[in-house]
Design a protein around this motif. Structure first.
Motif, PDB file in Angstrom:
ATOM      1  N   SER A  92       0.830  -1.206   0.000  1.00  0.00           N
ATOM      2  CA  SER A  92       0.000   0.000   0.000  1.00  0.00           C
ATOM      3  C   SER A  92       0.861   1.252   0.000  1.00  0.00           C
ATOM      4  N   THR A  93       0.277   2.330  -0.494  1.00  0.00           N
ATOM      5  CA  THR A  93       0.945   3.628  -0.421  1.00  0.00           C
ATOM      6  C   THR A  93       0.731   4.200   0.966  1.00  0.00           C
ATOM      7  N   GLY A 106       1.788   9.510  -6.332  1.00  0.00           N
ATOM      8  CA  GLY A 106       0.555   8.771  -6.169  1.00  0.00           C
ATOM      9  C   GLY A 106       0.726   7.278  -6.013  1.00  0.00           C
ATOM     10  N   ALA A 107       1.925   6.769  -6.261  1.00  0.00           N
ATOM     11  CA  ALA A 107       2.168   5.322  -6.157  1.00  0.00           C
ATOM     12  C   ALA A 107       3.148   5.058  -5.016  1.00  0.00           C
ATOM     13  N   ARG A 108       3.327   3.775  -4.728  1.00  0.00           N
ATOM     14  CA  ARG A 108       4.303   3.411  -3.703  1.00  0.00           C
ATOM     15  C   ARG A 108       5.699   3.505  -4.291  1.00  0.00           C
ATOM     16  N   ILE A 117       1.748  13.954  -1.155  1.00  0.00           N
ATOM     17  CA  ILE A 117       0.889  13.469  -0.077  1.00  0.00           C
ATOM     18  C   ILE A 117      -0.194  12.560  -0.641  1.00  0.00           C
ATOM     19  N   ASN A 118      -0.490  11.516   0.102  1.00  0.00           N
ATOM     20  CA  ASN A 118      -1.547  10.589  -0.287  1.00  0.00           C
ATOM     21  C   ASN A 118      -2.887  11.331  -0.372  1.00  0.00           C
ATOM     22  N   LEU A 131      -5.813  10.546   8.859  1.00  0.00           N
ATOM     23  CA  LEU A 131      -4.522  10.678   9.525  1.00  0.00           C
ATOM     24  C   LEU A 131      -4.617  10.162  10.964  1.00  0.00           C
ATOM     25  N   ARG A 132      -5.844  10.086  11.495  1.00  0.00           N
ATOM     26  CA  ARG A 132      -6.085   9.591  12.848  1.00  0.00           C
ATOM     27  C   ARG A 132      -6.560   8.144  12.849  1.00  0.00           C
ATOM     28  N   SER A 133      -7.383   7.796  11.848  1.00  0.00           N
ATOM     29  CA  SER A 133      -8.014   6.473  11.844  1.00  0.00           C
ATOM     30  C   SER A 133      -7.296   5.471  10.950  1.00  0.00           C
ATOM     31  N   GLY A 134      -6.461   5.909  10.036  1.00  0.00           N
ATOM     32  CA  GLY A 134      -5.779   5.006   9.105  1.00  0.00           C
ATOM     33  C   GLY A 134      -6.027   5.430   7.673  1.00  0.00           C
ATOM     34  N   LEU A 135      -5.011   5.376   6.839  1.00  0.00           N
ATOM     35  CA  LEU A 135      -5.129   5.846   5.460  1.00  0.00           C
ATOM     36  C   LEU A 135      -6.130   5.022   4.658  1.00  0.00           C
ATOM     37  N   ASN A 136      -6.199   3.733   4.933  1.00  0.00           N
ATOM     38  CA  ASN A 136      -7.128   2.874   4.186  1.00  0.00           C
ATOM     39  C   ASN A 136      -8.388   2.541   4.989  1.00  0.00           C
TER      40      ASN A 136
END
Length: 483
Positions: free
Chosen positions: A324-325, A332-334, A349-350, A364-369
């Motif tokens: 994952s990025t 935009g990619a890893r 930035i993602n 940013l608090r709960s997770g990017l995915n």
């Protein structure tokens, strides 16, 4: 002595003093003219039938200390090279910044870490989360700007090489033309001093591009060679140099792979043959394009890669997979180790946390995915991100050695850049001092206005003495005719 001979002697003396006065006037008028060499009139006693017959003008010579002139040209080449290197070092230091300065990379990282700590203390505050995202974006932008500055410096150096080659070809053609004109004047018995001055000035300009050695040839001609031994001009046809500028240089381009080297008489030189043109602004621009700037780019790419890797770790953000990025992406990619070159210019930035791109700062608090927003009071991820930045570790694939925090890595790069600037400045100061010292020695052999005025007084006295002789002859002739 007959009256006729006395009159002839006086007339030759008047002619010599007139010519000598002309040389003094020319010296004083051209004392500050680049390439001008002091004139000295050579005279000797002429004889007629074994008896003294006045003064003979043997010619006007140029007073040039060849050894000091040669040293001066080499010193000017070293000065030009050091100046070009220093200009690059200053540009990079201004963009990357030094430790503790505002507007640099280290300051941007510090602001990002501060924003993360602030958000971790109040994870429910959307404004603080947005500020952390903004600071992350600024950090990425600073890396982008630093990379752009490096590539702009390479592009400028590439264009400067083309300009140096064009000036070099033009100057060599002018030297060849002057060689032919000087040969014609010397064959006619005329004085080629002004052309010799012009040629000396042009060779002085060439020496700033590449250090040259001058060798005298018959008929007043000269041959030019680089300090490394390459032939620039030896005969009637100068060496033809060419260079194809790349235009906009990218991080992936290297010498021989997208970037040209010098072509001499139709054959492209190899890297080892380029040493024949070492020294001067030409070599310095090649060094900036092919060595100095790529080295800085590699450091920036290492910083960007380490920043990316630290925050793309599933151990930091549990919503990420191994592929994952993370918070920072490669356009935009890893990011990958094989594609690390130029990463500093592409890092961003993602979109998952950028509201304008359809994302949300709460990730940013709960997770990017994360599919849904978690507990607003949960600061675990924010703390983990801060810890990842501060963790002392070694990311494989970078040029850094030993374990260190990301702040220390940024500080290391800032220190390296600052040290390079200090070294370049020290070298430039030494080269400037050497060139100035040799220029002073060369000027000491040039026009001395006090000495020229003393010569002018002697010519005035000689003129008065010869004029009195002629006046006495006239008085004698008047008396004889009056008998």
């Amino acid at each position: 002595m007959s009256i006729a001979r006395a009159l002839g002697n006086a007339m030759s003396g008047l002619t010599a003093t007139a010519r000598g006065t002309e040389t003094v006037a020319a010296n004083l008028a051209n004392a500050a003219t680049p390439g001008y060499a002091r004139r000295e009139m050579a005279v000797s006693a002429q004889t007629a039938g074994g008896n003294a017959g006045g003064v003979r003008i043997d010619g006007v010579t140029r007073a040039v200390n060849a050894s000091v002139l040669s040293e001066s040209r080499l010193a000017e080449a070293a000065r030009a090279e050091a100046s070009t290197r220093l200009a690059f070092a200053k540009q990079i230091e201004d963009r990357i910044g030094i430790a503790g300065s505002t507007g640099g990379l280290g300051a941007a990282l510090g602001d990002f870490r501060t924003a993360l700590s602030s958000a971790a203390s109040r994870p429910d505050d959307e404004i603080r989360l947005t500020q952390a995202v903004d600071k992350a974006q600024i950090l990425a932008n600073r890396l982008n700007a630093a990379s752009d500055q490096v590539q702009a410096a390479r592009s400028a150096a590439d264009q400067a090489i083309a300009a140096d080659v064009a000036r070099l070809n033009k100057s060599l053609a002018e030297i060849a033309h002057l060689n032919r004109r000087i040969a014609v004047l010397e064959a006619d018995g005329s004085d080629p001093s002004s052309l010799l001055d012009q040629r000396q000035g042009i060779i002085g300009e060439i020496s700033k591009i590449v250090p040259v050695q001058e060798v005298t040839r018959p008929a007043g001609a000269v041959a030019l060679f680089t300090a490394g031994g390459a032939v620039l001009l030896d005969g009637t046809t100068p060496t033809e140099l060419s260079f194809t500028a790349a235009g906009q240089v990218t991080a992936a381009q290297t010498a021989g792979s997208g970037l040209a080297l010098l072509t001499q008489n139709g054959a492209e030189l190899t890297q080892s043959q380029m040493q024949l043109y070492a020294g001067g602004s030409l070599a310095a621009n090649f060094a900036v394009r092919d060595e100095l700037a790529p080295a800085v780019q590699a450091l920036l790419d290492d910083l960007a890669f380490e920043l990316h890797e630290r925050l793309a770790d599933p151990a930091v953000d549990g919503t990420l997979a191994a592929t994952s990025t993370g918070l920072f992406t490669d356009d935009g990619a890893r990011a990958s180790l094989s594609g690390k070159t130029g990463l500093a210019g592409r890092i961003g930035i993602n979109d998952a946390v950028v509201e304008n791109a359809g994302g949300a700062a709460w990730r940013l608090r709960s997770g990017l995915n994360a599919a849904t927003e978690g507990a607003v009071g949960d600061s675990t991820l924010l703390v983990a991100i801060s810890a990842a930045l501060d963790r002392s570790t070694l990311i494989p694939g970078t040029s850094f050695s030993g374990k260190a925090s990301l702040t220390d890595r940024f500080g290391t790069v800032e220190s390296l850049v600052s040290t390079a600037r200090v070294n370049a400045q020290s070298d430039a100061a030494i080269r400037n001092s050497q060139a100035d010292t040799i220029s002073s020695r060369l000027a000491a052999d040039g026009v001395d206005s006090d000495a020229e005025m003393q010569r002018l007084l002697r010519y005035e006295q000689a003129y008065a003495a010869n004029a009195r002789v002629i006046q006495a002859i006239q008085t004698m002739m008047d008396q004889i005719l009056g008998i």
